[in-house]
Design a protein around this motif. Structure first.
Motif, mmCIF file in Angstrom:
data_model
loop_
_atom_site.group_PDB
_atom_site.id
_atom_site.type_symbol
_atom_site.label_atom_id
_atom_site.label_comp_id
_atom_site.label_asym_id
_atom_site.label_seq_id
_atom_site.Cartn_x
_atom_site.Cartn_y
_atom_site.Cartn_z
ATOM 1 N N LEU A 28 -27.245 34.829 -3.337
ATOM 2 C CA LEU A 28 -26.617 34.717 -2.027
ATOM 3 C C LEU A 28 -26.318 36.118 -1.499
ATOM 4 O O LEU A 28 -25.847 36.969 -2.254
ATOM 5 N N LEU A 191 -23.448 27.760 -9.171
ATOM 6 C CA LEU A 191 -23.676 27.241 -7.820
ATOM 7 C C LEU A 191 -24.691 26.107 -7.845
ATOM 8 O O LEU A 191 -24.499 25.062 -7.211
ATOM 9 N N ALA A 192 -25.772 26.306 -8.586
ATOM 10 C CA ALA A 192 -26.806 25.273 -8.677
ATOM 11 C C ALA A 192 -26.249 23.997 -9.303
ATOM 12 O O ALA A 192 -26.582 22.886 -8.867
ATOM 13 N N VAL A 195 -24.082 22.227 -6.618
ATOM 14 C CA VAL A 195 -24.925 21.650 -5.575
ATOM 15 C C VAL A 195 -25.624 20.394 -6.104
ATOM 16 O O VAL A 195 -25.694 19.362 -5.413
ATOM 17 N N THR A 196 -26.119 20.456 -7.323
ATOM 18 C CA THR A 196 -26.791 19.307 -7.915
ATOM 19 C C THR A 196 -25.828 18.131 -8.088
ATOM 20 O O THR A 196 -26.159 16.989 -7.758
ATOM 21 N N LEU A 214 -20.723 24.869 1.873
ATOM 22 C CA LEU A 214 -22.058 24.626 1.320
ATOM 23 C C LEU A 214 -22.960 23.943 2.349
ATOM 24 O O LEU A 214 -24.152 24.252 2.452
ATOM 25 N N ARG A 215 -22.381 23.015 3.118
ATOM 26 C CA ARG A 215 -23.171 22.346 4.150
ATOM 27 C C ARG A 215 -23.518 23.304 5.288
ATOM 28 O O ARG A 215 -24.630 23.270 5.820
ATOM 29 N N MET A 217 -24.080 26.378 5.037
ATOM 30 C CA MET A 217 -25.127 27.277 4.549
ATOM 31 C C MET A 217 -26.444 26.551 4.294
ATOM 32 O O MET A 217 -27.411 27.151 3.820
ATOM 33 N N LYS A 218 -26.458 25.234 4.567
ATOM 34 C CA LYS A 218 -27.650 24.395 4.374
ATOM 35 C C LYS A 218 -28.006 24.253 2.894
ATOM 36 O O LYS A 218 -29.154 23.952 2.546
ATOM 37 N N LEU A 219 -27.013 24.470 2.026
ATOM 38 C CA LEU A 219 -27.237 24.237 0.611
ATOM 39 C C LEU A 219 -27.027 22.776 0.242
ATOM 40 O O LEU A 219 -27.384 22.334 -0.843
ATOM 41 N N LEU A 220 -26.411 22.030 1.165
ATOM 42 C CA LEU A 220 -26.221 20.586 1.049
ATOM 43 C C LEU A 220 -26.628 19.940 2.369
ATOM 44 O O LEU A 220 -26.469 20.553 3.434
#
Length: 222
Positions: A28, A191-192, A195-196, A214-215, A217-220
């Motif tokens: 990041l 972080l992974a 997110v998972t 997280l949302r 940042m488009k990670l979710l």
């Protein structure tokens, strides 16, 4: 009912890009790592607010420019050359008057008011309470009485901090109680994992500000 004042303290840094969560880079960029940290800090402050305690205190790694505490908190600057010295100084402040106190960090997404209250209750029957982390450290430490030797000369940020702390406590004649294992969010692997877990529907261990970050940042999704 405990006759001892119950105190919760939070060790935190000011959310400044490039100075917090540096281990998340290069996965990041520093600005996004800072946004994640700021979200976790807000979540942690809210969890501490909701937990039953007599006082709440932030020990800042640096004095905030505005010189104010978050609402409902006292604040102090951390003092000491290393984490052990800073922990000793913090407990010297917190344990005054026969109080029981716990200290947490600002980057444990699984922290809840119930866990903090359980830790404080544990100090009515044990001298030391620890929340172990899967990386070998701990996400919470609490004391019912001063024990400066517990933190002196410790090699911090290693996989043996928790076991070494328990061994020291035993040598000092301290009774110890442990809490469930929780994880900090420090590395890209952490972080992974989060997110998972959220993608699989396990949002209960993640605070609302962190989820929103997280949302954003488009990670979710969402």
């Amino acid at each position: 009912m405990s006759e001892h004042p119950k105190r919760i303290a939070l060790f935190a840094r000011q959310p400044v890009s490039g100075q917090v969560k540096t281990r998340l880079s290069p996965a990041l960029p520093p600005d996004l790592a800072c946004q994640l940290y700021a979200a976790m800090l807000e979540d942690t402050l809210e969890v501490v607010r909701l937990a039953r305690a007599d006082t709440r205190t932030v020990f800042w790694a640096e004095v905030p420019q505005e010189g104010r505490a978050p609402q409902g908190f006292f604040w102090h600057a951390q003092k000491g050359a290393d984490l052990g010295a800073r922990m000793t100084d913090a407990f010297d402040t917190l344990l005054v008057g026969g109080a029981h106190a716990v200290v947490v960090g600002s980057d444990c997404p699984g922290l809840t008011p119930a866990l903090l209250e359980h830790a404080l209750d544990a100090l009515d029957r044990s001298d030391l309470v620890l929340g172990p982390a899967s990386d070998g450290g701990y996400w919470l430490v609490g004391l019912a009485r001063p024990a400066p030797a517990l933190f002196t000369g410790m090699e911090w940020s290693t996989a043996t901090v928790f076991t070494e702390t328990v061994a020291r406590a035993t040598g000092l004649g301290l009774s110890v109680e442990t809490l469930p294992v929780r994880d900090d969010l420090d590395t890209p692997d952490d972080l992974a994992r989060i997110v998972t877990a959220v993608a699989l529907g396990h949002e209960d261990g993640v605070g609302p500000k962190l989820l929103a970050a997280l949302r954003a940042m488009k990670l979710l999704p969402g």
